[in-house]
Write a protein that holds these residues in place. Structure first.
Motif, mmCIF file in Angstrom:
data_model
loop_
_atom_site.group_PDB
_atom_site.id
_atom_site.type_symbol
_atom_site.label_atom_id
_atom_site.label_comp_id
_atom_site.label_asym_id
_atom_site.label_seq_id
_atom_site.Cartn_x
_atom_site.Cartn_y
_atom_site.Cartn_z
ATOM 1 N N ALA A 85 0.818 -1.210 0.000
ATOM 2 C CA ALA A 85 0.000 0.000 0.000
ATOM 3 C C ALA A 85 0.852 1.260 0.000
ATOM 4 O O ALA A 85 0.443 2.294 -0.552
ATOM 5 C CB ALA A 85 -0.926 -0.001 1.206
ATOM 6 N N ALA A 86 2.044 1.180 0.609
ATOM 7 C CA ALA A 86 2.930 2.353 0.693
ATOM 8 C C ALA A 86 3.430 2.800 -0.673
ATOM 9 O O ALA A 86 3.936 3.917 -0.816
ATOM 10 C CB ALA A 86 4.118 2.055 1.609
ATOM 11 N N GLN A 87 3.291 1.955 -1.686
ATOM 12 C CA GLN A 87 3.678 2.347 -3.038
ATOM 13 C C GLN A 87 2.699 3.372 -3.621
ATOM 14 O O GLN A 87 3.027 4.058 -4.590
ATOM 15 C CB GLN A 87 3.720 1.107 -3.942
ATOM 16 N N THR A 88 1.507 3.454 -3.007
ATOM 17 C CA THR A 88 0.454 4.321 -3.538
ATOM 18 C C THR A 88 -0.024 5.362 -2.529
ATOM 19 O O THR A 88 -0.146 6.542 -2.862
ATOM 20 C CB THR A 88 -0.759 3.466 -3.972
ATOM 21 N N LEU A 89 -0.305 4.924 -1.307
ATOM 22 C CA LEU A 89 -0.896 5.804 -0.299
ATOM 23 C C LEU A 89 0.168 6.603 0.437
ATOM 24 O O LEU A 89 1.316 6.181 0.550
ATOM 25 C CB LEU A 89 -1.698 4.980 0.709
ATOM 26 N N ASN A 90 -0.224 7.748 0.972
ATOM 27 C CA ASN A 90 0.718 8.545 1.751
ATOM 28 C C ASN A 90 0.843 8.009 3.175
ATOM 29 O O ASN A 90 0.055 7.166 3.615
ATOM 30 C CB ASN A 90 0.333 10.028 1.739
ATOM 31 N N ALA A 91 1.846 8.499 3.893
ATOM 32 C CA ALA A 91 2.168 7.977 5.221
ATOM 33 C C ALA A 91 1.030 8.192 6.211
ATOM 34 O O ALA A 91 0.744 7.333 7.048
ATOM 35 C CB ALA A 91 3.451 8.635 5.735
ATOM 36 N N MET A 129 -15.986 2.643 10.743
ATOM 37 C CA MET A 129 -16.238 2.364 9.322
ATOM 38 C C MET A 129 -16.522 3.650 8.554
ATOM 39 O O MET A 129 -16.119 3.806 7.397
ATOM 40 C CB MET A 129 -17.421 1.393 9.195
ATOM 41 N N LEU A 130 -17.198 4.585 9.214
ATOM 42 C CA LEU A 130 -17.452 5.872 8.581
ATOM 43 C C LEU A 130 -16.144 6.611 8.316
ATOM 44 O O LEU A 130 -15.954 7.219 7.261
ATOM 45 C CB LEU A 130 -18.365 6.721 9.467
ATOM 46 N N GLY A 131 -15.216 6.529 9.292
ATOM 47 C CA GLY A 131 -13.902 7.147 9.113
ATOM 48 C C GLY A 131 -13.147 6.563 7.938
ATOM 49 O O GLY A 131 -12.535 7.292 7.146
ATOM 50 N N VAL A 132 -13.193 5.233 7.817
ATOM 51 C CA VAL A 132 -12.543 4.577 6.676
ATOM 52 C C VAL A 132 -13.210 5.003 5.371
ATOM 53 O O VAL A 132 -12.538 5.236 4.360
ATOM 54 C CB VAL A 132 -12.598 3.043 6.838
ATOM 55 N N SER A 133 -14.530 5.126 5.377
ATOM 56 C CA SER A 133 -15.259 5.541 4.174
ATOM 57 C C SER A 133 -14.840 6.932 3.724
ATOM 58 O O SER A 133 -14.745 7.204 2.519
ATOM 59 C CB SER A 133 -16.764 5.521 4.442
ATOM 60 N N VAL A 134 -14.589 7.817 4.689
ATOM 61 C CA VAL A 134 -14.128 9.166 4.355
ATOM 62 C C VAL A 134 -12.792 9.100 3.623
ATOM 63 O O VAL A 134 -12.582 9.778 2.605
ATOM 64 C CB VAL A 134 -14.000 10.030 5.625
ATOM 65 N N LEU A 135 -11.882 8.243 4.130
ATOM 66 C CA LEU A 135 -10.570 8.098 3.493
ATOM 67 C C LEU A 135 -10.690 7.427 2.122
ATOM 68 O O LEU A 135 -10.007 7.808 1.170
ATOM 69 C CB LEU A 135 -9.636 7.282 4.387
ATOM 70 N N VAL A 136 -11.548 6.409 2.041
ATOM 71 C CA VAL A 136 -11.743 5.715 0.770
ATOM 72 C C VAL A 136 -12.265 6.692 -0.283
ATOM 73 O O VAL A 136 -11.801 6.713 -1.430
ATOM 74 C CB VAL A 136 -12.713 4.529 0.937
ATOM 75 N N HIS A 139 -9.435 8.976 -1.594
ATOM 76 C CA HIS A 139 -8.466 8.376 -2.516
ATOM 77 C C HIS A 139 -9.120 7.826 -3.779
ATOM 78 O O HIS A 139 -8.457 7.699 -4.800
ATOM 79 C CB HIS A 139 -7.685 7.281 -1.790
ATOM 80 N N ALA A 140 -10.408 7.506 -3.708
ATOM 81 C CA ALA A 140 -11.100 7.050 -4.914
ATOM 82 C C ALA A 140 -11.129 8.160 -5.960
ATOM 83 O O ALA A 140 -11.045 7.906 -7.168
ATOM 84 C CB ALA A 140 -12.512 6.606 -4.563
ATOM 85 N N GLU A 146 -6.224 1.827 -8.191
ATOM 86 C CA GLU A 146 -4.968 1.535 -7.506
ATOM 87 C C GLU A 146 -5.043 1.949 -6.032
ATOM 88 O O GLU A 146 -4.582 1.231 -5.149
ATOM 89 C CB GLU A 146 -3.817 2.261 -8.198
ATOM 90 N N GLY A 147 -5.645 3.104 -5.793
ATOM 91 C CA GLY A 147 -5.791 3.567 -4.422
ATOM 92 C C GLY A 147 -6.722 2.695 -3.618
ATOM 93 O O GLY A 147 -6.474 2.418 -2.433
ATOM 94 N N LEU A 148 -7.795 2.226 -4.234
ATOM 95 C CA LEU A 148 -8.745 1.359 -3.541
ATOM 96 C C LEU A 148 -8.100 0.027 -3.163
ATOM 97 O O LEU A 148 -8.325 -0.499 -2.072
ATOM 98 C CB LEU A 148 -9.977 1.127 -4.418
ATOM 99 N N LEU A 149 -7.304 -0.524 -4.074
ATOM 100 C CA LEU A 149 -6.617 -1.786 -3.773
ATOM 101 C C LEU A 149 -5.635 -1.604 -2.612
ATOM 102 O O LEU A 149 -5.497 -2.480 -1.758
ATOM 103 C CB LEU A 149 -5.867 -2.279 -5.013
ATOM 104 N N ALA A 150 -4.962 -0.457 -2.584
ATOM 105 C CA ALA A 150 -4.031 -0.181 -1.495
ATOM 106 C C ALA A 150 -4.758 -0.064 -0.162
ATOM 107 O O ALA A 150 -4.293 -0.568 0.866
ATOM 108 C CB ALA A 150 -3.257 1.103 -1.789
ATOM 109 N N ILE A 151 -5.919 0.591 -0.166
ATOM 110 C CA ILE A 151 -6.713 0.716 1.056
ATOM 111 C C ILE A 151 -7.199 -0.656 1.519
ATOM 112 O O ILE A 151 -7.164 -0.979 2.717
ATOM 113 C CB ILE A 151 -7.908 1.667 0.830
ATOM 114 N N LEU A 152 -7.637 -1.486 0.587
ATOM 115 C CA LEU A 152 -8.069 -2.843 0.936
ATOM 116 C C LEU A 152 -6.911 -3.644 1.532
ATOM 117 O O LEU A 152 -7.103 -4.432 2.467
ATOM 118 C CB LEU A 152 -8.624 -3.553 -0.298
#
Length: 292
Positions: A85-91, A129-136, A139-140, A146-152
């Protein structure tokens, strides 16, 4: 909790928050397998030196199955997922998603340990889950599939941490230091066969080498020692409060060293995940900060 414990807690959160910074710096050049093999090998060697200094013998074959279960679900596999995931998402996003582990742990406990979820914990799961949805959602819009796969991948890693946490409740009784030491050597063995399939992409420079050593020695080996000292001195409930501090440091380090923007979605997502985790675990800062 004494002042010394509070300082250890903050230092541990700063170190673990920094681990996502180092992964972000190295993942694209080394690839997930080489990066994590370097990390766990450096950490295992560090704890080996500590064990030799302390005169402690690791009975690796006596608890072989146990070490490989912990090594897989608490170290090798989640580390690989976060490195991917670090190849795509920020720290900062990596750190926030990492803090969902207690949420998964609570769900797994309700299914595996037959521990009923209380209303407060159920509310915490929804908030998390709401917090994760905000992040998803964030990045979507910017990174697409690519971002969704990294989050998963991050959520899968957090799920594995939840599995590991529940396994330890029924696992053989092994001293914390030996648990850390033995599981790291098991992780070294688990990741090793993956190296030919995920080769290095760029030349290994001095900054990359130093980042991997920092990941292994400081963010893994030394951090384990700090964590287990906290558990010993103040109990697991107080040590758990590090979960809430790690995302804050992840956001700060990413902003300071990688110039990552701190957007409203990042702050909102982090806040919701942390609040959800507090509700699920039933953690009380007031109780944790009382001197034991």
């Amino acid at each position: 909790m004494s002042l010394a414990s509070v300082l250890r807690l903050v230092l541990l959160a700063a170190i673990w928050g920094g681990s996502f910074l180092f992964m972000r710096l190295t993942a694209n050049s080394l690839g997930p397998a080489v990066l994590i093999e370097g990390r766990v090998f450096a950490a295992a060697l560090f704890l080996l030196l500590i064990s030799l200094y302390l005169g402690r013998t690791l009975l690796f074959t006596s608890h072989l199955k146990h070490f490989f279960i912990i090594g897989a679900f608490n170290t090798a596999l989640p580390f690989l997922m976060f490195a991917y995931a670090a190849q795509t998402l920020n720290a900062s996003t990596l750190a926030i998603l990492n803090s969902t582990a207690p949420l998964f742990g609570a769900v797994i406990a309700s299914l595996w340990q037959k521990e009923p979820l209380k209303l407060k914990a159920g509310l915490g799961l929804l908030v998390g889950m709401l917090g994760v949805s905000v992040l998803v959602g964030q990045h979507a819009m910017t990174l697409g599939e690519e971002g969704l796969l990294a989050i998963l991948a991050c959520l899968l890693a957090a799920f594995m941490y939840g599995v590991s946490a529940n396994y330890t409740k029924v696992a053989p009784v092994v001293a914390p230091f030996e648990n850390a030491h033995g599981s790291l050597w098991a992780a070294v063995i688990i990741v090793l066969p993956l190296l030919p399939f995920m080769p290095i992409r760029d030349p290994i420079t001095l900054p990359i080498s130093m980042s991997v050593l920092a990941l292994g020695i400081v963010c893994t080996g030394f951090a384990y020692l700090l964590y287990f000292r906290l558990v010993k001195d103040d109990g697991p409930a107080s040590a758990l409060s590090v979960t809430f501090l790690v995302p804050l440091f992840g956001i700060v380090w990413g902003h300071l060293f990688l110039e990552e923007a701190i957007g409203l979605n990042t702050l909102l997502g982090a806040s919701l995940v942390i609040i959800g985790t507090i509700l699920v675990t039933g953690f009380s800062f007031k109780k944790a900060l009382k001197k034991r």
